[in-house]
Design a protein around this motif. Structure first.
Motif, short mmCIF file in Angstrom:
data_model
loop_
_atom_site.label_atom_id
_atom_site.label_comp_id
_atom_site.label_asym_id
_atom_site.label_seq_id
_atom_site.Cartn_x
_atom_site.Cartn_y
_atom_site.Cartn_z
N MET A 1 4.23 -0.13 5.50
CA MET A 1 4.88 -1.24 4.93
C MET A 1 4.56 -2.33 4.28
SD MET A 1 8.14 -3.06 5.91
CE MET A 1 8.61 -4.47 6.70
N ARG A 2 2.67 -3.01 3.85
CA ARG A 2 2.66 -3.15 3.12
C ARG A 2 2.67 -2.75 1.56
NH1 ARG A 2 -2.31 -6.87 6.08
NH2 ARG A 2 -0.54 -8.38 7.03
N ASN A 3 2.70 -1.63 1.55
CA ASN A 3 2.18 -0.54 0.51
C ASN A 3 2.95 -0.82 -0.28
OD1 ASN A 3 -0.48 -0.37 0.21
ND2 ASN A 3 -0.55 2.37 1.12
N ALA A 4 4.46 -1.23 0.42
CA ALA A 4 6.08 -0.33 0.38
C ALA A 4 6.57 -2.09 -0.34
CB ALA A 4 7.00 -0.37 0.68
N ARG A 5 5.22 -3.09 0.38
CA ARG A 5 5.84 -4.55 -0.70
C ARG A 5 4.93 -4.60 -1.30
NH1 ARG A 5 5.30 -8.15 4.97
NH2 ARG A 5 7.08 -7.56 5.63
N TRP A 6 3.91 -4.14 -1.97
CA TRP A 6 3.59 -4.15 -3.36
C TRP A 6 4.08 -3.74 -4.44
CZ3 TRP A 6 -0.60 -7.67 -4.52
CH2 TRP A 6 -1.00 -7.74 -3.30
N ALA A 7 4.18 -1.78 -3.96
CA ALA A 7 4.96 -1.16 -5.07
C ALA A 7 6.32 -1.96 -5.55
CB ALA A 7 5.30 -0.24 -4.32
N SER A 8 7.01 -2.17 -4.90
CA SER A 8 7.94 -3.58 -4.78
C SER A 8 8.01 -3.77 -6.05
CB SER A 8 9.18 -4.17 -4.05
OG SER A 8 9.53 -3.01 -3.15
N GLY A 48 -4.27 -2.70 -1.14
CA GLY A 48 -3.22 -2.39 -1.46
C GLY A 48 -2.93 -2.02 -2.29
N ILE A 49 -4.19 -2.96 -3.13
CA ILE A 49 -3.16 -2.56 -5.44
C ILE A 49 -3.55 -1.54 -5.57
CG2 ILE A 49 -3.47 -3.36 -7.54
CD1 ILE A 49 -4.48 -6.51 -5.52
N LEU A 50 -5.06 -1.08 -5.04
CA LEU A 50 -5.01 0.24 -6.26
C LEU A 50 -4.34 1.68 -5.26
CD1 LEU A 50 -9.06 -0.02 -6.00
CD2 LEU A 50 -6.97 -0.02 -7.65
N ALA A 51 -3.63 1.44 -3.96
CA ALA A 51 -2.37 2.45 -3.59
C ALA A 51 -1.27 2.04 -3.68
CB ALA A 51 -2.57 1.56 -1.90
N ALA A 52 -0.78 0.83 -4.34
CA ALA A 52 0.53 0.93 -4.70
C ALA A 52 0.75 1.14 -5.90
CB ALA A 52 0.45 -0.93 -4.68
N VAL A 53 -0.30 1.01 -7.04
CA VAL A 53 -0.46 1.74 -8.11
C VAL A 53 -0.59 2.53 -8.44
CG1 VAL A 53 -1.65 1.20 -10.83
CG2 VAL A 53 -1.69 -0.59 -9.23
N GLU A 54 -1.05 3.40 -7.70
CA GLU A 54 -1.63 4.58 -7.57
C GLU A 54 0.20 5.39 -7.25
OE1 GLU A 54 -3.12 8.45 -4.70
OE2 GLU A 54 -3.42 6.30 -4.84
N MET A 65 5.44 5.13 -18.48
CA MET A 65 4.26 3.94 -19.10
C MET A 65 3.72 4.60 -17.44
SD MET A 65 6.72 0.09 -19.85
CE MET A 65 7.68 0.60 -19.27
N LYS A 66 2.23 3.51 -17.78
CA LYS A 66 1.01 4.07 -16.52
C LYS A 66 0.36 2.75 -16.08
CE LYS A 66 -2.97 5.55 -15.23
NZ LYS A 66 -4.61 6.46 -15.75
N LEU A 67 0.95 2.38 -14.62
CA LEU A 67 0.67 1.30 -14.57
C LEU A 67 -1.19 1.35 -13.99
CD1 LEU A 67 1.81 -2.41 -13.76
CD2 LEU A 67 1.40 -0.55 -11.94
N GLU A 68 -1.86 0.21 -14.61
CA GLU A 68 -3.08 0.22 -14.70
C GLU A 68 -3.49 -1.13 -13.67
OE1 GLU A 68 -7.56 -0.22 -17.03
OE2 GLU A 68 -5.89 0.90 -17.97
N ALA A 69 -4.56 -1.17 -12.35
CA ALA A 69 -4.92 -3.02 -12.26
C ALA A 69 -6.01 -2.72 -12.95
CB ALA A 69 -4.52 -2.22 -10.61
N VAL A 70 -6.21 -4.12 -12.78
CA VAL A 70 -7.93 -4.78 -13.72
C VAL A 70 -7.92 -5.31 -12.04
CG1 VAL A 70 -9.63 -5.77 -15.57
CG2 VAL A 70 -7.27 -4.26 -15.88
N ALA A 96 0.04 -9.65 -16.55
CA ALA A 96 0.46 -10.09 -14.76
C ALA A 96 -0.63 -10.36 -14.54
CB ALA A 96 2.01 -9.42 -13.71
N ILE A 97 -0.79 -11.25 -13.26
CA ILE A 97 -1.92 -10.92 -12.40
C ILE A 97 -1.65 -11.99 -10.80
CG2 ILE A 97 -4.11 -13.02 -11.81
CD1 ILE A 97 -3.78 -13.56 -14.86
N ILE A 98 -2.15 -10.67 -10.21
CA ILE A 98 -2.13 -11.18 -8.72
C ILE A 98 -3.44 -11.69 -7.98
CG2 ILE A 98 -1.84 -9.35 -6.59
CD1 ILE A 98 -0.17 -7.32 -7.64
N GLY A 99 -2.81 -12.34 -7.34
CA GLY A 99 -3.90 -13.58 -6.99
C GLY A 99 -4.47 -14.76 -7.51
N PRO A 100 -5.28 -15.24 -7.79
CA PRO A 100 -6.16 -15.26 -6.88
C PRO A 100 -6.71 -15.48 -4.60
CG PRO A 100 -7.05 -17.42 -7.45
CD PRO A 100 -5.46 -16.91 -7.88
N THR A 101 -6.81 -15.20 -4.33
CA THR A 101 -7.02 -14.67 -2.36
C THR A 101 -7.20 -16.44 -2.08
OG1 THR A 101 -8.61 -12.91 -2.65
CG2 THR A 101 -8.16 -14.14 -0.64
N LEU A 102 -8.00 -17.09 -2.94
CA LEU A 102 -7.81 -18.46 -2.16
C LEU A 102 -6.92 -19.18 -2.55
CD1 LEU A 102 -11.52 -18.55 -0.95
CD2 LEU A 102 -9.76 -18.40 0.21
#
Length: 128
Positions: A1-8, A48-54, A65-70, A96-102
């Motif tokens: 479920m979380r991977n689907a949210r990340w993917a979306s 989670g992010i790497l799984a969604a990118v994959e 296009m290929k998505l790459e997470a840095v 785009a930037i995802i994060g930071p955690t805090l």
């Protein structure tokens, strides 16, 4: 479920950003707390992010296009978070930037993304 949210989320960011259509590799930055007080969260977020990118790349949803997470460590600090955002914007040229955690790191670093016109999504309230 979380991977689907990340993917979306990642597909939406990539498709809604005009830069994504003109590039072969689309870079998304992930500023995560891999060290410091919030390190326990960073490892899970990274996975989670790497799984969604994959998943996105395998699906072909980005049409050639290929998505790459840095992924970079924000160290759970404002100072390191700012440095990571600067690297993403000026060196890695992420769309785009995802994060930071805090949230305290987000409050310090978010103005950089806003000034550069880079989309950003915080993690601390992503699933609220």
């Amino acid at each position: 479920m979380r991977n689907a949210r990340w993917a979306s989320l990642l597909v939406a960011i990539a498709l809604l950003t005009g830069q994504a259509r003109a590039e072969t590799v689309v870079k998304i930055g992930a500023a995560l707390s891999m060290t410091g007080p919030a390190a326990a969260y960073g490892a899970q977020q990274k996975a989670g992010i790497l799984a969604a990118v994959e998943q996105i790349n395998k699906s072909g949803a980005l049409k050639g296009m290929k998505l790459e997470a840095v992924v970079e460590d924000d160290g759970s600090t404002k100072e390191q978070g700012i440095a990571v955002f600067q690297r993403f914007i000026n060196k890695d040229k992420v769309i785009a930037i995802i994060g930071p955690t805090l949230s305290n790191t987000a409050y310090a670093s978010n103005p950089l993304a806003q000034a550069a016109g880079v989309s950003r999504r915080s993690l601390y309230n992503l699933f609220a």
